[in-house]
Write a protein that holds these residues in place. Structure first.
Motif, PDB file in Angstrom:
ATOM      1  N   PHE A  47      67.559  39.475 -29.126  1.00 14.43           N
ATOM      2  CA  PHE A  47      68.454  40.538 -29.558  1.00 14.43           C
ATOM      3  C   PHE A  47      69.460  40.845 -28.448  1.00 14.43           C
ATOM      4  CE2 PHE A  47      64.583  40.997 -31.952  1.00 14.43           C
ATOM      5  CZ  PHE A  47      65.000  41.366 -33.228  1.00 14.43           C
ATOM      6  N   VAL A  48      70.674  41.202 -28.845  1.00 12.49           N
ATOM      7  CA  VAL A  48      71.738  41.535 -27.883  1.00 12.49           C
ATOM      8  C   VAL A  48      72.458  42.787 -28.347  1.00 12.49           C
ATOM      9  CG1 VAL A  48      73.884  40.789 -26.800  1.00 12.49           C
ATOM     10  CG2 VAL A  48      72.090  39.105 -27.286  1.00 12.49           C
ATOM     11  N   ASP A  49      72.627  43.746 -27.442  1.00 11.08           N
ATOM     12  CA  ASP A  49      73.414  44.951 -27.701  1.00 11.08           C
ATOM     13  C   ASP A  49      74.671  44.929 -26.859  1.00 11.08           C
ATOM     14  OD1 ASP A  49      72.540  46.868 -29.628  1.00 11.08           O
ATOM     15  OD2 ASP A  49      70.758  47.259 -28.402  1.00 11.08           O
ATOM     16  N   ALA A  54      74.075  54.002 -20.502  1.00 10.60           N
ATOM     17  CA  ALA A  54      73.756  55.423 -20.604  1.00 10.60           C
ATOM     18  C   ALA A  54      73.457  55.824 -22.037  1.00 10.60           C
ATOM     19  CB  ALA A  54      74.927  56.258 -20.068  1.00 10.60           C
ATOM     20  N   ASP A  55      73.716  54.944 -22.996  1.00 13.09           N
ATOM     21  CA  ASP A  55      73.525  55.236 -24.409  1.00 13.09           C
ATOM     22  C   ASP A  55      72.198  54.651 -24.865  1.00 13.09           C
ATOM     23  OD1 ASP A  55      73.618  55.705 -27.074  1.00 13.09           O
ATOM     24  OD2 ASP A  55      75.383  54.476 -27.488  1.00 13.09           O
ATOM     25  N   ASN A  56      71.247  55.532 -25.159  1.00 14.21           N
ATOM     26  CA  ASN A  56      69.920  55.064 -25.541  1.00 14.21           C
ATOM     27  C   ASN A  56      69.789  54.781 -27.028  1.00 14.21           C
ATOM     28  OD1 ASN A  56      68.995  55.206 -22.906  1.00 14.21           O
ATOM     29  ND2 ASN A  56      68.432  57.349 -23.097  1.00 14.21           N
ATOM     30  N   GLU A  57      70.828  55.042 -27.824  1.00 10.58           N
ATOM     31  CA  GLU A  57      70.797  54.742 -29.252  1.00 10.58           C
ATOM     32  C   GLU A  57      71.374  53.358 -29.477  1.00 10.58           C
ATOM     33  OE1 GLU A  57      69.301  56.557 -31.503  1.00 10.58           O
ATOM     34  OE2 GLU A  57      68.730  57.970 -29.927  1.00 10.58           O
ATOM     35  N   ARG A  58      70.575  52.355 -29.206  1.00  9.06           N
ATOM     36  CA  ARG A  58      71.049  50.986 -29.315  1.00  9.06           C
ATOM     37  C   ARG A  58      70.290  50.288 -30.443  1.00  9.06           C
ATOM     38  NH1 ARG A  58      70.673  51.709 -23.773  1.00  9.06           N
ATOM     39  NH2 ARG A  58      68.953  50.269 -23.450  1.00  9.06           N
ATOM     40  N   PRO A  59      70.980  49.922 -31.494  1.00  7.67           N
ATOM     41  CA  PRO A  59      70.313  49.386 -32.689  1.00  7.67           C
ATOM     42  C   PRO A  59      69.520  48.113 -32.456  1.00  7.67           C
ATOM     43  CG  PRO A  59      72.697  49.059 -32.807  1.00  7.67           C
ATOM     44  CD  PRO A  59      72.445  49.999 -31.672  1.00  7.67           C
ATOM     45  N   LEU A  80      65.606  45.553 -15.284  1.00  6.49           N
ATOM     46  CA  LEU A  80      65.171  46.823 -15.851  1.00  6.49           C
ATOM     47  C   LEU A  80      66.336  47.637 -16.389  1.00  6.49           C
ATOM     48  CD1 LEU A  80      62.491  48.236 -16.285  1.00  6.49           C
ATOM     49  CD2 LEU A  80      62.797  49.397 -14.105  1.00  6.49           C
ATOM     50  N   ASP A  81      67.507  47.555 -15.718  1.00  2.47           N
ATOM     51  CA  ASP A  81      68.640  48.362 -16.167  1.00  2.47           C
ATOM     52  C   ASP A  81      69.258  47.842 -17.460  1.00  2.47           C
ATOM     53  OD1 ASP A  81      70.042  46.132 -15.363  1.00  2.47           O
ATOM     54  OD2 ASP A  81      71.191  47.140 -13.797  1.00  2.47           O
ATOM     55  N   ARG A  82      68.824  46.668 -17.941  1.00  2.00           N
ATOM     56  CA  ARG A  82      69.297  46.205 -19.248  1.00  2.00           C
ATOM     57  C   ARG A  82      68.683  47.046 -20.364  1.00  2.00           C
ATOM     58  NH1 ARG A  82      73.758  44.843 -18.574  1.00  2.00           N
ATOM     59  NH2 ARG A  82      73.309  46.260 -16.841  1.00  2.00           N
ATOM     60  N   LEU A  83      67.531  47.654 -20.108  1.00  2.00           N
ATOM     61  CA  LEU A  83      66.933  48.562 -21.088  1.00  2.00           C
ATOM     62  C   LEU A  83      67.665  49.895 -21.089  1.00  2.00           C
ATOM     63  CD1 LEU A  83      63.125  47.975 -20.503  1.00  2.00           C
ATOM     64  CD2 LEU A  83      64.448  47.324 -22.512  1.00  2.00           C
ATOM     65  N   SER A  84      67.824  50.476 -19.911  1.00  2.00           N
ATOM     66  CA  SER A  84      68.503  51.766 -19.762  1.00  2.00           C
ATOM     67  C   SER A  84      68.635  52.070 -18.279  1.00  2.00           C
ATOM     68  CB  SER A  84      67.697  52.881 -20.442  1.00  2.00           C
ATOM     69  OG  SER A  84      68.316  54.138 -20.236  1.00  2.00           O
ATOM     70  N   ARG A  85      69.584  52.948 -17.945  1.00  2.03           N
ATOM     71  CA  ARG A  85      69.708  53.417 -16.565  1.00  2.03           C
ATOM     72  C   ARG A  85      69.018  54.768 -16.381  1.00  2.03           C
ATOM     73  NH1 ARG A  85      75.125  51.247 -17.225  1.00  2.03           N
ATOM     74  NH2 ARG A  85      75.318  49.308 -16.040  1.00  2.03           N
ATOM     75  N   ARG A  86      68.413  55.284 -17.445  1.00  2.00           N
ATOM     76  CA  ARG A  86      67.733  56.573 -17.385  1.00  2.00           C
ATOM     77  C   ARG A  86      66.236  56.357 -17.230  1.00  2.00           C
ATOM     78  NH1 ARG A  86      70.735  59.787 -22.378  1.00  2.00           N
ATOM     79  NH2 ARG A  86      72.850  59.713 -21.522  1.00  2.00           N
ATOM     80  N   VAL A  87      65.689  56.926 -16.164  1.00  2.00           N
ATOM     81  CA  VAL A  87      64.275  56.737 -15.900  1.00  2.00           C
ATOM     82  C   VAL A  87      63.421  57.357 -16.990  1.00  2.00           C
ATOM     83  CG1 VAL A  87      64.079  58.821 -14.475  1.00  2.00           C
ATOM     84  CG2 VAL A  87      62.492  56.908 -14.121  1.00  2.00           C
ATOM     85  N   SER A  88      63.889  58.448 -17.606  1.00  2.00           N
ATOM     86  CA  SER A  88      63.122  59.109 -18.662  1.00  2.00           C
ATOM     87  C   SER A  88      62.949  58.185 -19.870  1.00  2.00           C
ATOM     88  CB  SER A  88      63.810  60.409 -19.090  1.00  2.00           C
ATOM     89  OG  SER A  88      65.136  60.155 -19.541  1.00  2.00           O
TER      90      SER A  88
END
Length: 219
Positions: A47-49, A54-59, A80-88
Motif C-alpha cells: 500500500f502507498v499513501d 502529520a496527517d493520521n487519516e491516511r486511507p 518509523l516516520d513513514r507511519l507518522s511523525r506523531r509519537v501518540s
C-alpha cells in the motif's frame, strides 16, 4: 508461512507522481526481506499513501492495517516516520495487540525501542522548530528583512535541495552497496567516476560530495 503487508508514504502529490522517495523505501524493505526475514515468507499486499506525515487519516494505511490483522501478517515499513511523525499515533499502533509492526531500517528493534525512538524523534523536531523561530525573531529584532529577495533565495535553495535529493536517490543503488562493502568515501567517488556517473552539476565526484549523498539518503 510468515506474511507481510508493506506500507510506504510520500509527502506530496508531486512525490507520488514522480516516485521520489518510493524507490528508497522499497529498497529498504527489500533489504530487510532478503537479509533479516525468516523464510519462507509472502508479501500479501503493498500500500502507498501520498499524504503528509502529520496527517493520521491516511486511507491506504488504514487498509494496510486492516489487512495485516485479517491475515495475521506483519505490517512492514521502511522507516518509523513513514507511519507518522506523531509519537501518540505510533504508540496507539504498538498498543494494538492484533497488529504486528516491523521497521526495515531497525530490523531487530522491539516495540519498546521503537516507542523510545519515536519519542526522541518528535522531541528533536519540536526543538528544531523552536530554534528556527528563535533565529527568525532574532533576525527581525536586528532589523533584518525577512521577505523580498530572501523569499526568492529560499525558493531557489529549495529547488537545489530537491534536485540534490533526487540525484542522491538515483545513485543509491550504487553508493549504498559500496559503502556497506567497506569502500571509503574517496573510493566510492572513484567508482562513480569510472562508471561515468556525473554529479548534479556535471562534474567529477569528491569524498565530500559522496558524504552528502549518504547523509541525504539517511534522512
Amino acid at each position: 508461512m510468515l506474511k507481510y503487508v508493506t506500507y510506504m508514504r510520500v509527502s506530496t502529490a508531486e512525490q507520488g507522481r514522480s516516485g521520489l522517495g518510493l524507490d528508497a523505501q522499497q529498497r529498504d524493505i527489500d533489504l530487510f526481506l532478503q537479509n533479516y526475514s525468516d523464510v519462507p515468507y509472502e508479501v500479501v499486499s503493498a500500500f502507498v499513501d501520498v499524504e503528509s506525515g502529520a496527517d493520521n487519516e491516511r486511507p491506504e494505511l488504514k487498509k494496510a492495517i486492516e489487512l495485516a490483522k485479517r491475515e495475521s501478517a506483519e505490517l512492514l515499513v521502511s522507516k518509523l516516520d513513514r507511519l507518522s511523525r506523531r509519537v501518540s499515533f505510533i504508540a496507539a499502533l504498538m498498543d494494538d495487540k492484533k497488529l504486528q509492526l516491523r521497521v526495515a531500517s531497525m530490523p531487530n528493534a522491539d516495540k519498546f525501542q521503537l516507542h523510545i525512538y519515536a519519542a526522541l524523534a518528535e522531541q528533536e523536531r519540536d526543538f528544531i522548530s523552536l530554534r528556527t523561530k528563535a533565529a527568525l525573531a532574532a533576525a527581525k529584532a536586528r532589523g533584518q528583512k525577512l521577505g523580498g529577495l530572501r523569499d526568492k533565495t529560499m525558493k531557489r535553495n529549495e529547488v537545489v535541495k530537491a534536485n540534490a535529493q533526487r540525484k542522491a536517490e538515483q545513485i543509491a543503488g550504487i553508493v549504498v552497496p559500496l559503502k556497506e562493502a567497506g569502500k571509503s568515501l574517496r573510493g566510492i567517488a572513484g567508482e562513480l567516476d569510472k562508471a561515468g556517473v556525473q554529479t548534479a552539476r556535471g562534474g567529477k565526484w569528491s569524498a565530500a560530495q559522496v558524504k552528502r549523498v549518504l547523509e541525504r539518503l539517511a534522512t
